[in-house]
Design an enzyme around this catalytic site. Structure first.
Site, short mmCIF file in Angstrom:
data_model
loop_
_atom_site.label_atom_id
_atom_site.label_comp_id
_atom_site.label_asym_id
_atom_site.label_seq_id
_atom_site.Cartn_x
_atom_site.Cartn_y
_atom_site.Cartn_z
N CYS A 22 31.46 43.49 42.28
CA CYS A 22 31.07 43.57 40.86
C CYS A 22 30.18 44.79 40.60
CB CYS A 22 30.36 42.27 40.51
SG CYS A 22 29.29 42.33 39.07
N CYS A 25 26.77 44.10 39.00
CA CYS A 25 25.89 43.44 39.97
C CYS A 25 25.16 44.48 40.81
CB CYS A 25 26.69 42.51 40.89
SG CYS A 25 27.52 41.17 40.03
#
Length: 97
Positions: A22, A25
């Protein structure tokens, strides 16, 4: 210490549900490090990899990452998906510390 023991603490716990694949993230990681420096012992910060802990992600209905949650004494007090600025996280933790 297990997840349940951790979130049942008297100290607020900020949980970052993330995944290695991600992009956003990856942006959160240095921000959480900065937050840790600012808040010190006021709260704990825990990162949960949803790919390694799918049961935790399912239990809390995590559908997108990053999803950040604040727990205290086992209660979910706050949650938000997406990248959250450090000053906002610091303010939220301040409300519960």
């Amino acid at each position: 210490m297990g997840f349940n023991e951790l979130i049942n603490s008297d100290t607020p716990v900020l949980v970052d549900f993330y995944a290695n694949w991600c992009g956003p993230c990856k942006m959160m990681s240095p921000m959480l490090e900065e937050l840790k420096d600012k808040i010190g012992e006021k709260a704990k910060i825990v990162k949960i990899d949803i790919d390694k802990n799918p049961q935790a992600a399912d239990k809390y209905g995590v559908r997108s990452v990053p999803t950040l949650m604040v727990f205290k004494q086992g209660k979910l007090l706050w949650r938000q998906s997406g990248v959250v600025p450090v000053h906002q996280l610091e303010s939220i933790i301040g409300q519960y510390a």
